[in-house]
Write an enzyme that holds these catalytic residues in place. Structure first.
Site, PDB file in Angstrom:
ATOM      1  N   HIS A 190      -9.131  -0.205  -7.898  1.00 38.87           N
ATOM      2  CA  HIS A 190      -8.748   0.937  -7.071  1.00 38.87           C
ATOM      3  C   HIS A 190      -7.481   1.620  -7.589  1.00 38.87           C
ATOM      4  CE1 HIS A 190      -8.641   3.238  -3.305  1.00 38.87           C
ATOM      5  NE2 HIS A 190      -7.336   3.018  -3.277  1.00 38.87           N
ATOM      6  N   ASP A 237       0.828  -1.197   0.000  1.00 40.02           N
ATOM      7  CA  ASP A 237       0.000   0.000   0.000  1.00 40.02           C
ATOM      8  C   ASP A 237       0.867   1.252   0.000  1.00 40.02           C
ATOM      9  OD1 ASP A 237      -1.882   1.952   0.459  1.00 40.02           O
ATOM     10  OD2 ASP A 237      -2.882   0.908   2.092  1.00 40.02           O
TER      11      ASP A 237
END
Length: 428
Positions: free
Chosen positions: A336, A242
Site C-alpha cells: 500500500h 497512518d
C-alpha cells in the site's frame, strides 16, 4: 493507509516532540496545553477560560488544557482543514427540502456560519442553546461547510458548479450505499471533547429547520490530546502508524496542492478546497488473522514504529529498489505504501484528515469499524482519483477494506468578517 490514502499525523508540522516547553501564563505548560496536537491554527484561551459561554468566574479554576484550545472562524481557509486531528468528529450531509432553493440555502448558511462562529469561540448558539457544553471551553472546535454536486441544480446555480465537482468515477472495490453517499450540503464537525462536538452537531441540525433534511450522519474519533508521551503520527484501527507522508503546511507547494488559488475558477471557490469523503470499512477479523510480518508486507512499513521495510525510522525515505538475499523486493510491489507514494502517481497528493469509526457488532460478530476517510485537494482529478485508480488495480490492502459510502464536496474559502460561508456563491 500508512502513507497516501487513509490518514495523517496528529500534528501537520512534526512527528517528534521538541525541547521542553515553557509554561503559559496560567501555569499550564505549552506541551500539556497542546497534548499530541500541533499548534497550527490554534489560538489559546485567556487565563481563566475562553470568553462568554465557558468563561470562569473570578477565582475559579482555569479550564483544563484541552478545553482552552480555540480556532478562529473568520480565516482565509475554512477551519477544519489544516488543524490537527480532532479527538471526536461528526460528519453530516443534508438535502434541501422540497421547494427550498437559493434563498433558503443562503439563509441557512447564514445561520450555520453564525452558530459556528459562536460555538468555536466557546459561546452559546443564538437560539435555544441546549447547554450540553456549558461547562467546557471551545476544545478546538471547528465546523466546515461544503456543497455537493446536486446543490447547484436545486438552487439554479448550475453555471457556477465547478468542473472539479464532477462525480467521482466508479472503482471496482466500491460497495457504495447511495443512501449514505453524497448530499446537497455537507458539514464536518471536529473537537477535542465529545460533548462539545455533539453540542455543535445538535445546533447544526436544529438550525437546518425546514430548509434542509438530514441525508446521512456519521461519527468518528481519534486519539485524545495528551494520550501519548510526545506528538506522534496517529494509528488506525488496524494498528498501523497512518499518515507519515501527509503533506505539511510548511511544504513549499502545500497551498498549490490543497487549495484553489485566489485567481482560480470559479471565483467563489478562491482559497477553498475539495473534500472527498469515504466510509471505508476495515475487515478486522480477516486482518487480525495475518501474522505481523504479513501485515507489514501488505502496508510496506513496520507495524511497531511505521518505518519503511527498507530500513531506517518512520520518516526515512523508502528505498523502492532494495532487495533481500533472494532478490525479492523488500517493499513488495503491491504494498500500500509503495502504490500511494506521490512519485508513483505523477505527483498526486492530498491532505488526509480522517476519523476512525466503530458502529457496533454485526449479527455474525464482525465489528462494523474502519475509517471515515476525508482528504483535501485543489482538484480531485489530480489528487484522489489517480491514487484510487492505482489502488484499484492491485493494492495488497484491498482484500481487507471495503468502500461503503462516498461523497465529493466543494468547500469554499473562509468567510471574512461580516460574511457567511458561501456568500460569494449564493449572492454573487
Amino acid at each position: 493507509m500508512a502513507d497516501q490514502s487513509l490518514s495523517r499525523a496528529r500534528t501537520p508540522e512534526a512527528t517528534e516532540a521538541g525541547p521542553a516547553a515553557p509554561a503559559t501564563g496560567n501555569g499550564i505548560s505549552r506541551r500539556r496545553l497542546l497534548g499530541t496536537a500541533g499548534a497550527t491554527g490554534l489560538v489559546l484561551g485567556a487565563s481563566g477560560g475562553a470568553v462568554g459561554y465557558a468563561s470562569a468566574p473570578a477565582g475559579a479554576t482555569p479550564l483544563a488544557s484541552v478545553g482552552e484550545g480555540r480556532v478562529e472562524f473568520h480565516v482565509k481557509h475554512q477551519p477544519g482543514i489544516t488543524q490537527p486531528l480532532h479527538a471526536r468528529g461528526h460528519l453530516i450531509a443534508f438535502d434541501l427540502a422540497p421547494g427550498a432553493g437559493r434563498t433558503e440555502a443562503a439563509a441557512l448558511l447564514r445561520r450555520w456560519s453564525d452558530t459556528a462562529r459562536r460555538l468555536m469561540a466557546g459561546e452559546p448558539s443564538a437560539q435555544d442553546d441546549t447547554g450540553v457544553a456549558r461547562d467546557a471551553g471551545p476544545s478546538s472546535l471547528t465546523l466546515t461547510f461544503g456543497f455537493g454536486h446536486s446543490f447547484f441544480g436545486r438552487t439554479g446555480l448550475e453555471k457556477q458548479r465547478p468542473a472539479a465537482l464532477d462525480p467521482l468515477p466508479d472503482f471496482s472495490s466500491d460497495r457504495l450505499d447511495k443512501a449514505r453517499s453524497n448530499g446537497d450540503l455537507w458539514v464536518q464537525i471536529g473537537a477535542d471533547d465529545a460533548l462539545v462536538a455533539f453540542h455543535a452537531l445538535r445546533a447544526v441540525q436544529k438550525d437546518a429547520g425546514s430548509a434542509a433534511r438530514v441525508r446521512w450522519q456519521m461519527n468518528g474519533f481519534n486519539r485524545s490530546p495528551g494520550a501519548t508521551a510526545h506528538p506522534m503520527t496517529a494509528r488506525n484501527l488496524m494498528g498501523q502508524v497512518d499518515g507519515t507522508r501527509n503533506p505539511k503546511p510548511a511544504d513549499s507547494d502545500f497551498d498549490r496542492r490543497i487549495f484553489v488559488p485566489e485567481e482560480g475558477e470559479p471565483a467563489w471557490m478562491a482559497n477553498g478546497s475539495y473534500a472527498v469523503v469515504r466510509r471505508i470499512r476495515m475487515l478486522l477479523d480477516d486482518w487480525e488473522k495475518l501474522p505481523v510480518t504479513e501485515q507489514e508486507n501488505v502496508i510496506g512499513r513496520r507495524k511497531s514504529d511505521g518505518a519503511p521495510l527498507s530500513g531506517g525510522s518512520e520518516t526515512s525515505e523508502m528505498d523502492l529498489e532494495k532487495t533481500d538475499s533472494r532478490g525479492n523486493l523488500v517493499v513488495p510491489f503491491n504494498a500500500h505504501a509503495r502504490i500511494t507514494r506521490p512519485d508513483q502517481n505523477g505527483g498526486a497528493a492530498m491532505l488526509r484528515r480522517p476519523f476512525s469509526y466503530h458502529d457496533g457488532i454485526d449479527a455474525d460478530g464482525a465489528p462494523d469499524a474502519g475509517l471515515l476517510f476525508i482528504c483535501w485537494q485543489a482538484d480531485p482529478l489530480r489528487g484522489f482519483v489517480p491514487v484510487q485508480r492505482k489502488l484499484d488495480r492491485g493494492d495488497a490492502l484491498t482484500p481487507f477494506v471495503r468502500h461503503e459510502a462516498s461523497g465529493l464536496f466543494a468547500v469554499p474559502g473562509g468567510a471574512a468578517e461580516g460574511e457567511y460561508v458561501g456568500q460569494r456563491l449564493l449572492e454573487g
